[in-house]
Design a protein around this motif. Sequence first.
Motif, PDB file in Angstrom:
ATOM      1  N   HIS A 162       0.832  -1.209   0.000  1.00 25.46           N
ATOM      2  CA  HIS A 162       0.000   0.000   0.000  1.00 25.46           C
ATOM      3  C   HIS A 162       0.862   1.254   0.000  1.00 25.46           C
ATOM      4  O   HIS A 162       0.567   2.231  -0.703  1.00 25.46           O
ATOM      5  CB  HIS A 162      -0.906   0.006   1.233  1.00 25.46           C
ATOM      6  N   LEU A 163       1.923   1.230   0.798  1.00 22.01           N
ATOM      7  CA  LEU A 163       2.792   2.397   0.907  1.00 22.01           C
ATOM      8  C   LEU A 163       3.459   2.729  -0.422  1.00 22.01           C
ATOM      9  O   LEU A 163       3.462   3.884  -0.864  1.00 22.01           O
ATOM     10  CB  LEU A 163       3.859   2.164   1.974  1.00 22.01           C
ATOM     11  N   ALA A 190       0.897   4.088  -2.913  1.00 19.39           N
ATOM     12  CA  ALA A 190       0.481   5.453  -2.595  1.00 19.39           C
ATOM     13  C   ALA A 190       1.611   6.446  -2.847  1.00 19.39           C
ATOM     14  O   ALA A 190       1.398   7.518  -3.416  1.00 19.39           O
ATOM     15  CB  ALA A 190       0.018   5.536  -1.144  1.00 19.39           C
ATOM     16  N   GLY A 229       2.233   6.784  -6.612  1.00 20.35           N
ATOM     17  CA  GLY A 229       1.089   7.439  -7.232  1.00 20.35           C
ATOM     18  C   GLY A 229       1.017   8.920  -6.894  1.00 20.35           C
ATOM     19  O   GLY A 229       0.812   9.763  -7.767  1.00 20.35           O
ATOM     20  N   LEU A 230       1.176   9.243  -5.611  1.00 18.93           N
ATOM     21  CA  LEU A 230       1.147  10.645  -5.206  1.00 18.93           C
ATOM     22  C   LEU A 230       2.295  11.431  -5.826  1.00 18.93           C
ATOM     23  O   LEU A 230       2.114  12.557  -6.290  1.00 18.93           O
ATOM     24  CB  LEU A 230       1.233  10.742  -3.675  1.00 18.93           C
ATOM     25  N   ALA A 245      -5.428   1.970   2.040  1.00 18.52           N
ATOM     26  CA  ALA A 245      -5.075   2.823   0.898  1.00 18.52           C
ATOM     27  C   ALA A 245      -5.638   4.229   1.077  1.00 18.52           C
ATOM     28  O   ALA A 245      -4.955   5.227   0.803  1.00 18.52           O
ATOM     29  CB  ALA A 245      -5.606   2.194  -0.390  1.00 18.52           C
ATOM     30  N   TYR A 271      -3.508   6.268   3.559  1.00 12.65           N
ATOM     31  CA  TYR A 271      -2.287   6.831   2.983  1.00 12.65           C
ATOM     32  C   TYR A 271      -2.597   8.030   2.082  1.00 12.65           C
ATOM     33  O   TYR A 271      -1.930   9.067   2.152  1.00 12.65           O
ATOM     34  CB  TYR A 271      -1.537   5.770   2.189  1.00 12.65           C
ATOM     35  N   LEU A 272      -3.596   7.881   1.227  1.00  8.39           N
ATOM     36  CA  LEU A 272      -3.899   8.929   0.258  1.00  8.39           C
ATOM     37  C   LEU A 272      -4.486  10.179   0.907  1.00  8.39           C
ATOM     38  O   LEU A 272      -4.342  11.284   0.379  1.00  8.39           O
ATOM     39  CB  LEU A 272      -4.860   8.390  -0.803  1.00  8.39           C
ATOM     40  N   SER A 273      -5.160  10.017   2.044  1.00  7.63           N
ATOM     41  CA  SER A 273      -5.770  11.178   2.691  1.00  7.63           C
ATOM     42  C   SER A 273      -4.879  11.769   3.781  1.00  7.63           C
ATOM     43  O   SER A 273      -4.923  12.978   4.035  1.00  7.63           O
ATOM     44  CB  SER A 273      -7.124  10.796   3.307  1.00  7.63           C
ATOM     45  N   CYS A 292       7.185  10.693   1.412  1.00  8.16           N
ATOM     46  CA  CYS A 292       6.145   9.664   1.560  1.00  8.16           C
ATOM     47  C   CYS A 292       6.712   8.407   2.208  1.00  8.16           C
ATOM     48  O   CYS A 292       6.096   7.812   3.103  1.00  8.16           O
ATOM     49  CB  CYS A 292       5.543   9.319   0.198  1.00  8.16           C
ATOM     50  N   GLY A 314       5.699   6.768   5.738  1.00  3.16           N
ATOM     51  CA  GLY A 314       5.227   5.395   5.735  1.00  3.16           C
ATOM     52  C   GLY A 314       6.024   4.519   6.681  1.00  3.16           C
ATOM     53  O   GLY A 314       5.459   3.639   7.362  1.00  3.16           O
TER      54      GLY A 314
END
Length: 211
Positions: free
Chosen positions: A54-55, A58, A61-62, A128, A131-133, A150, A154
């Motif tokens: 997940h980390l 994210a 992607g970010l 997920a 992490y994204l929020s 990030c 994480g």
Amino acid sequence: MFSLQELLLFALAALLLVLTPGPNMVYCVSRSLTQGPRAGLLSLVGVVLGFLVHLLAAALGLTALLLAVPMAFDAIRVAGAAYLLWLAWQAVKPGGAAPFEPRALPPAGRRRLLAMGFMTNLLNPKVAMFYLSFFPQFLHPERGHWLLQCLLLGAVQIAVSAAVNALLVLFAGRVALFLNRSPRWIAAQRWLMGSVLALLALRILTDRKPA
């Protein structure tokens, strides 16, 4: 990159969130109660591997999005704040208690313990969304190195989550008994978490970071 105060604040927020019983905690503690602490710890290793997936997803992607569309930063932060407010409401709304109910699980081998812990976390969409929020609220555009920021956040979150869950696994019986017999503690924990999430979200919405 981050000050000690910022890292401690993030670690505290991660601690409050991990103390809320969720699928990962319930599974690991249930496994420990039914098959012993070693099985619970092996399951936790699988959960941590799921966190890593997940980390990385994210973080990459970010980083890609924010480098391609810098203006997306504020939009992501506001959307994240809205999600944190929703989580706060879920914590304090009537009937929103998250009872700690360990489940009876059939014995499993080492590989299956790792796999089940991994899949329990990997298939949990809340991880997920967390992490994204949550991450964008602590990122600093002016400092650059999006990916490193990030990954560092994480690493802190995973370390806090792994440490807390390891302690819960080792003392699973006492923890389950305490939580099942302590509705006031559960209610207080829910309101504490909801208040922290709401205050963080409001701070995000009223304090814009420099671009």
